[in-house]
Design a protein around this motif. Sequence first.
Motif, PDB file in Angstrom:
ATOM      1  N   HIS A 239      11.327 -14.240  17.014  1.00 16.08           N
ATOM      2  CA  HIS A 239      12.003 -14.910  18.070  1.00 16.08           C
ATOM      3  C   HIS A 239      13.430 -14.836  18.057  1.00 16.08           C
ATOM      4  CE1 HIS A 239      13.054 -18.225  20.848  1.00 16.08           C
ATOM      5  NE2 HIS A 239      11.660 -18.157  21.455  1.00 16.08           N
ATOM      6  N   PRO A 240      14.189 -14.577  19.263  1.00 14.16           N
ATOM      7  CA  PRO A 240      15.411 -14.539  19.140  1.00 14.16           C
ATOM      8  C   PRO A 240      16.315 -15.670  18.705  1.00 14.16           C
ATOM      9  CG  PRO A 240      14.884 -14.507  21.417  1.00 14.16           C
ATOM     10  CD  PRO A 240      13.772 -14.350  20.720  1.00 14.16           C
ATOM     11  N   HIS A 241      15.854 -16.795  18.675  1.00 14.55           N
ATOM     12  CA  HIS A 241      16.545 -18.080  18.345  1.00 14.55           C
ATOM     13  C   HIS A 241      15.632 -19.032  17.462  1.00 14.55           C
ATOM     14  CE1 HIS A 241      18.901 -17.157  22.069  1.00 14.55           C
ATOM     15  NE2 HIS A 241      17.760 -17.417  22.803  1.00 14.55           N
ATOM     16  N   HIS A 242      14.444 -18.920  17.384  1.00 14.72           N
ATOM     17  CA  HIS A 242      13.899 -19.696  16.332  1.00 14.72           C
ATOM     18  C   HIS A 242      13.248 -18.878  15.189  1.00 14.72           C
ATOM     19  CE1 HIS A 242      13.720 -22.881  19.518  1.00 14.72           C
ATOM     20  NE2 HIS A 242      13.082 -22.148  20.256  1.00 14.72           N
ATOM     21  N   CYS A 243      13.951 -19.126  14.327  1.00  7.78           N
ATOM     22  CA  CYS A 243      13.659 -18.335  13.033  1.00  7.78           C
ATOM     23  C   CYS A 243      12.309 -18.646  12.447  1.00  7.78           C
ATOM     24  CB  CYS A 243      14.889 -18.598  11.948  1.00  7.78           C
ATOM     25  SG  CYS A 243      14.732 -20.285  11.114  1.00  7.78           S
ATOM     26  N   HIS A 244      11.496 -19.363  12.879  1.00  8.09           N
ATOM     27  CA  HIS A 244      10.131 -19.437  12.351  1.00  8.09           C
ATOM     28  C   HIS A 244       9.309 -19.072  13.224  1.00  8.09           C
ATOM     29  CE1 HIS A 244       9.545 -22.653  15.355  1.00  8.09           C
ATOM     30  NE2 HIS A 244      10.798 -23.093  15.035  1.00  8.09           N
ATOM     31  N   LEU A 245       9.400 -18.298  14.420  1.00 10.81           N
ATOM     32  CA  LEU A 245       8.515 -17.840  15.213  1.00 10.81           C
ATOM     33  C   LEU A 245       8.619 -16.358  15.334  1.00 10.81           C
ATOM     34  CD1 LEU A 245       8.855 -20.087  18.155  1.00 10.81           C
ATOM     35  CD2 LEU A 245       6.704 -20.123  16.801  1.00 10.81           C
ATOM     36  N   SER A 251      -4.171  -3.681  19.259  1.00  9.01           N
ATOM     37  CA  SER A 251      -4.408  -2.708  19.959  1.00  9.01           C
ATOM     38  C   SER A 251      -5.537  -2.918  20.886  1.00  9.01           C
ATOM     39  CB  SER A 251      -5.252  -1.655  18.907  1.00  9.01           C
ATOM     40  OG  SER A 251      -5.996  -2.089  18.010  1.00  9.01           O
ATOM     41  N   LYS A 252      -5.999  -4.325  20.859  1.00  8.35           N
ATOM     42  CA  LYS A 252      -6.761  -4.812  21.833  1.00  8.35           C
ATOM     43  C   LYS A 252      -6.265  -5.468  22.908  1.00  8.35           C
ATOM     44  CE  LYS A 252     -11.136  -4.768  19.393  1.00  8.35           C
ATOM     45  NZ  LYS A 252     -12.406  -5.813  18.800  1.00  8.35           N
ATOM     46  N   GLY A 253      -4.811  -5.387  22.968  1.00  8.84           N
ATOM     47  CA  GLY A 253      -3.958  -5.900  24.125  1.00  8.84           C
ATOM     48  C   GLY A 253      -4.000  -7.386  23.859  1.00  8.84           C
ATOM     49  N   SER A 254      -3.972  -7.978  22.849  1.00  9.08           N
ATOM     50  CA  SER A 254      -3.633  -9.397  22.743  1.00  9.08           C
ATOM     51  C   SER A 254      -2.219  -9.687  21.957  1.00  9.08           C
ATOM     52  CB  SER A 254      -4.830  -9.940  21.913  1.00  9.08           C
ATOM     53  OG  SER A 254      -4.778  -9.637  20.720  1.00  9.08           O
ATOM     54  N   LEU A 255      -1.637 -10.807  22.152  1.00  5.18           N
ATOM     55  CA  LEU A 255      -0.557 -11.052  21.426  1.00  5.18           C
ATOM     56  C   LEU A 255      -0.505 -12.332  20.819  1.00  5.18           C
ATOM     57  CD1 LEU A 255       1.753 -10.853  24.713  1.00  5.18           C
ATOM     58  CD2 LEU A 255       1.331  -8.882  23.081  1.00  5.18           C
ATOM     59  N   ARG A 256      -0.424 -12.405  19.783  1.00 11.00           N
ATOM     60  CA  ARG A 256      -0.186 -13.766  18.683  1.00 11.00           C
ATOM     61  C   ARG A 256       1.357 -14.312  18.398  1.00 11.00           C
ATOM     62  NH1 ARG A 256      -4.874 -10.891  18.077  1.00 11.00           N
ATOM     63  NH2 ARG A 256      -6.711 -11.923  17.679  1.00 11.00           N
ATOM     64  N   LEU A 257       1.394 -15.445  18.742  1.00 13.54           N
ATOM     65  CA  LEU A 257       2.560 -16.143  18.504  1.00 13.54           C
ATOM     66  C   LEU A 257       2.413 -16.933  17.193  1.00 13.54           C
ATOM     67  CD1 LEU A 257       5.688 -16.521  19.556  1.00 13.54           C
ATOM     68  CD2 LEU A 257       4.641 -18.882  20.452  1.00 13.54           C
ATOM     69  N   CYS A 258       3.325 -16.647  16.134  1.00 13.12           N
ATOM     70  CA  CYS A 258       2.674 -17.170  14.910  1.00 13.12           C
ATOM     71  C   CYS A 258       4.069 -18.032  14.462  1.00 13.12           C
ATOM     72  CB  CYS A 258       2.506 -16.185  13.707  1.00 13.12           C
ATOM     73  SG  CYS A 258       1.063 -15.446  14.122  1.00 13.12           S
ATOM     74  N   ASP A 259       3.867 -19.397  13.936  1.00 10.54           N
ATOM     75  CA  ASP A 259       4.712 -20.102  13.506  1.00 10.54           C
ATOM     76  C   ASP A 259       4.639 -20.325  11.842  1.00 10.54           C
ATOM     77  OD1 ASP A 259       6.598 -22.318  12.582  1.00 10.54           O
ATOM     78  OD2 ASP A 259       6.055 -23.602  14.535  1.00 10.54           O
ATOM     79  N   MET A 260       5.891 -19.762  11.144  1.00  7.86           N
ATOM     80  CA  MET A 260       5.926 -19.747   9.802  1.00  7.86           C
ATOM     81  C   MET A 260       5.829 -21.211   9.055  1.00  7.86           C
ATOM     82  SD  MET A 260       7.675 -16.350   8.991  1.00  7.86           S
ATOM     83  CE  MET A 260       9.317 -16.779   9.587  1.00  7.86           C
TER      84      MET A 260
END
Lengths: 464, 328
Positions: A239-245, A251-260
């Motif tokens: 993420h451009p601002h949040h250093c934990h995201l 390949s199946k077309g899904s996106l996963r947002l992860c929080d460290m």
Amino acid sequence: MGEDTESSKVNHSFLRDYVTEADVISTVEFNHTGDLLATGDKGGRVVVFQRETVVGHKPKGELEQVGETGESGEYNVYSTFQSHEPDFDYLKSLEIEEKINKIRWLPQQNAAHFLLSTNDKTIKLWKVSERDKQPEGYNLKDEEGRVKDISTVTSLQVPVLRPTDLMVEVRPRRVFSNGHTYHVNSISVNSDGETYLSADDLRINMWHLGITDRSFNIVDIKPANMEELTEVITAAEFHPHHCHLFVYSSSKGSLRLCDMRASALCDKHTKLFEEPEDPGSRSFFSEIVSSVSDVKFSHNGRYLLTRDYLTAKVWDLHMEKGPVETYQVHDYLRTKLCSLYENDCIFDKFECVWNSSDSVIMTGAYNSFFRMFDRETGRGVTLEAWRETSKPRAVLRTRRIYTGGKRRRGDVGVDSLDFTKKILHMAWHPEENIIAIASTNNLYIFQDRVSPDTQGPDLGSNTI
Amino acid sequence: MRYSYQRRTCAIARAKMFPKGTKRKFSDSREEPVAGGEDVNQSSLAAVRMLSSYSLQRQSLLDMSLIKLQLCHMLVEPNLCRSVLIANTVRQIQEEMTQDGTWQIMTQALSAANAAAQCSADRLVATEVLCRQTEAAQGEQVPKPFPVVGSEGCPAEEVLEEEEEAAAAEVGMTMSTVSPQAPTSYLPGTFGMDPCWEEEETGEDDDDDDEEEEEDSEECGSGSEGEERERDSLVEDTRTAEQVFGTFEIKNPAPSPDPALEELFSDVDASYYDLDTVLTGMQSVPKMGPYDLLESLSSHGPSPLSSSTSCRSDLNELDHIMEIIVGS
């Protein structure tokens, strides 16, 4: 292979257009100010361009600062260096390509510039610095650096720094190796300025820029039994601002947002962005065309831009159930999927980019075409990056693909598209409307003025 | 195990091409006498053709995918994303074919046709091995088992050129031997295949199709070669092959000659995704590129297909050639 009957039809123009495979540009990236533009190619070289600084009179007679970039700054070659060499994996008896998959610049902290470049296996941190002074007058060494005969030294002198011609030095500062078993497809520098992530087909690692002998594995989707593998990671970005995201696409077309902050291993996503499949349009190629080839956060950090084979989609980070905008890049290819599967074009990975204000998105297509979509109006335009039609300072004209109805002059038929001329890599200046488009071995830079005119200096081959 | 699956598929393709008594329209110079059984085939051909066009196209997609999986460039590690996507496509087709019952038909036809196809196999092996040696294989090719062009834009009937007519004939024959009524689920469009196979309106199609065919034939030249090798392997004696390629290790579970569906699918899953081992095994002797398929297919152990003892002489010849190559 049928050559006897076809000899009269053999097209020899390919000999004229012969392109050294090594010169094919494989990545393009502006730095954070936009003054530098780096390109990587299949031969493992990196070419850095610098925007010309134009010292001119500012209106109203104000004092201008030296080095202030003027309006007509063109990009010229600043430095060229060999980043990666072909390598060999002795364990598997396989070659490791030297092709540069991605380049990412670090935010500038001092006079030097730093960039990360990666091939399939190894990431390197390069320092690009200028030198315009040189110490002269050593006591023990002569001008060429050879050690002097002490007996000839009769007096002491103090070495002084003398100005010399500008030299650009590039040195490898870190080599991050042995972090990946599979092919690295993405790197992304964190907003904390200290870490970065690298993603391969099955794993994502987080590195510290100063530490090369270890990295943290933050995502691992490799199944215990490789037979059960059905999904791979295709792209990842912080993420451009949040250093934990960070986000990664599959390949199946899904996106996963992860929080460290949630856990050390982010296999469990914080948010899953997936568009439910339309059962009516399901075909054997549905999955392949839904594979996301690139994902980019918007500059404001609120949206995601993804590219799959036929569309570009904008997602709102707060809404997981589907994209908020979908743009058809080349829908006329939908009926051609079988042929495109056969010639492997269906696996082409197109990149996508935001403009500086997140109001326009851009992505590439075939036949040297690329598309821009205005998010406010929803309208798209097709432009062409082709040497024959791009003279310096010429206005880029819009192109049309003929898909039926009345055919206008200049329309290109779907069947006459050249699928070997694909625009996969591109970059948009972080602040101004300047775009860099890579087309095989050519780099095109288009600048947009306040007026609708666009000019396009053709920088030609990358082997400068 | 994808290799084993492939072997069966291509065995089917081969069996379809050389079943006893069916006239081969596409054969180069050989001429076979037309047996009496052909009449029955012809009559059911027209009826089944349209209904089988979808399954034909699906089969062609399956073949294409399998070829793609095999022909990865072994100098550099193959693109995992691409392989996974192709494999998922193959799996999807398999599942659909299982639901349709086509799978059952295919395997039955395979065992039925195999008994009849023994003698022609001998000749094939010798010819093809020699052809490979002299690299004259391309010219003598039996046509690719998959129709390349038609899928793009033409309606089913127009698509069928000579090769495809023959293939359709075989499919027709296969289906007619199993059950008189054609399954209705083969209607094109049922599974949303329309977008892919849709017809294009303009008349430019023919020219473009020709162009596509050219480039496709170039592309699939190597694909046909792959087909060749697979056919060879059908009669390959596993024991002798293992002697030659003893150092290889293509990991797979104990091969099962039983063509039951479950076994087949477990085979498919078993070693295909073990890419690391596969690649290691394949790459141990890079020169053996064209032959790794041979050994991997044969390493699956005895199968009901390779039982003919009359092939021994040809196999000895094959072994001899293999030893020369291994020795070099």
